[in-house]
Design an enzyme around this catalytic site. Structure first.
Site, short mmCIF file in Angstrom:
data_model
loop_
_atom_site.label_atom_id
_atom_site.label_comp_id
_atom_site.label_asym_id
_atom_site.label_seq_id
_atom_site.Cartn_x
_atom_site.Cartn_y
_atom_site.Cartn_z
N SER A 95 52.31 28.04 -90.13
CA SER A 95 51.23 28.14 -89.15
C SER A 95 49.97 27.61 -89.79
CB SER A 95 51.04 29.59 -88.72
OG SER A 95 50.03 29.69 -87.75
N HIS A 109 45.40 23.34 -84.26
CA HIS A 109 46.32 24.42 -84.62
C HIS A 109 47.74 23.90 -84.44
CE1 HIS A 109 49.09 27.48 -82.80
NE2 HIS A 109 48.83 28.08 -83.95
N VAL A 112 55.27 26.12 -86.31
CA VAL A 112 56.70 26.02 -86.04
C VAL A 112 57.38 27.21 -86.70
CG1 VAL A 112 56.95 23.55 -85.59
CG2 VAL A 112 56.91 24.35 -87.96
N HIS A 178 39.87 35.80 -69.27
CA HIS A 178 38.56 36.43 -69.07
C HIS A 178 37.43 35.40 -69.02
CE1 HIS A 178 38.98 36.14 -73.43
NE2 HIS A 178 37.66 36.24 -73.54
N GLY A 262 52.59 42.14 -92.06
CA GLY A 262 52.29 40.90 -92.78
C GLY A 262 50.96 41.00 -93.49
N ARG A 263 50.65 39.98 -94.27
CA ARG A 263 49.42 40.00 -95.06
C ARG A 263 48.23 39.67 -94.16
NH1 ARG A 263 46.78 35.98 -98.52
NH2 ARG A 263 45.73 37.02 -100.25
#
Length: 307
Positions: A95, A109, A112, A178, A262-263
């Protein structure tokens, strides 16, 4: 057609993709280098985060690889897929988010990923997902057409309707309800891909991953030396706020990462280093800023008149 997932082949591809994209971005920046930060997850797995900061071109660029596994699925996964409950799982992916200095260079961005959940005596449940999208501040139509042309090229070997399907999904996914606007000018988004079998699905994920830098780097090269002033910089920082809003309110990957332990530093690496909010901002009529809102922050068929 084999449908037996080769988890190790996916992992090796993802590690290579991370290295290749970092090398391309370093070459385009011409100054800064990525710093690598490896991490381990207490419940199983870990990752390799690579971050470039304060470069000549990129204010912050993060390209993360992660591979996490465990015996308990997070609520964000089982809520939509109750059949995953009670299975061991592995999730891996690359990512990345690129935040350039120059407001004329878009943020981009890409992601996969591969997911597999297994239980003794049952067939594995697996799928691929990912895509890439572009978020300009001062957009150029030629850049957007190039971006979508490369996205179409990534899809064409897999069927004539694939690009249109995943382009539409991207427009719908990267939409801030929004604000009633798209996050940018779209690209591709796909998820839960397994109906083609493992080999073809894996080939498609590789095609998307490999085409990202072909789509992005030429745009950076064209725009990185464009002169800008305080007005453009302030608008860039204001619009970066939309990126923060989307990632913290809607993004599935952010939610999955946080819920799987996750970190946090790697998960929130996607957020821009500087951002500003302004109460009830309205672009001046006829201004370049208004052009973004009026012509670009809505779904369009960018390739309608372009082969």
């Amino acid at each position: 057609m084999s449908s037996t997932p080769d988890v190790n082949a996916v992992k090796q591809y993802l590690l290579t993709l991370q290295a290749n994209i970092c090398a391309e971005l370093e070459a385009e920046d011409g100054d800064a280098k990525f710093i690598e930060d490896s991490w381990e997850r207490e419940q199983g797995g870990g990752g390799r985060s690579r971050v470039l900061t304060d470069g000549a071109v990129f204010e912050q660029a993060g390209v993360n690889f992660s591979h996490v596994f465990g015996s308990q699925m997070p609520a964000s996964a089982t809520a939509h897929r109750p059949e995953l409950a009670g299975r061991n799982f592995q999730a891996m992916g690359v990512s990345l988010v690129i935040h350039p200095h120059n407001p004329y260079v878009p943020t981009s961005h890409a992601n996969v990923r591969f997911f597999i959940a297994e239980k003794e005596g049952a067939d594995p449940i697996w799928w691929f997902g990912g895509g890439f999208d572009l978020t300009p501040y001062y957009p150029f139509e030629d850049d957007v057409i190039h971006w979508h042309r490369v996205a179409r090229d990534a899809c064409e070997p897999f069927g004539k309707d694939v690009y249109a399907k995943y382009k539409k999904w991207c427009d719908e996914y990267f939409f801030l309800k929004h604000r009633n606007e798209t996050r940018g000018v779209g690209g591709l988004f796909f998820d839960d891909l397994n109906e083609w079998g493992f080999e073809k699905s894996f080939a498609f994920m590789r095609s998307v991953g490999d085409h990202y830098i072909q789509a992005y780097r030429p745009i950076v090269a064209r725009r990185k030396d464009t002169e800008f002033g305080e007005r453009e910089r302030n608008f860039q920082l204001y619009r970066r706020g939309r990126y923060v809003e989307f990632n913290l309110v809607y993004d599935r990957g952010t939610l999955f990462g946080l819920q799987t332990g996750g970190r946090t530093e790697s998960i929130l690496m996607s957020l821009p280093p500087l951002v500003r909010w302004q109460y009830n901002y309205q672009p001046e009529s006829g201004s370049p800023e208004a052009t973004l809102y009026e012509d670009y922050l809505r779904p369009r068929n960018w390739l309608a008149n372009h082969s």
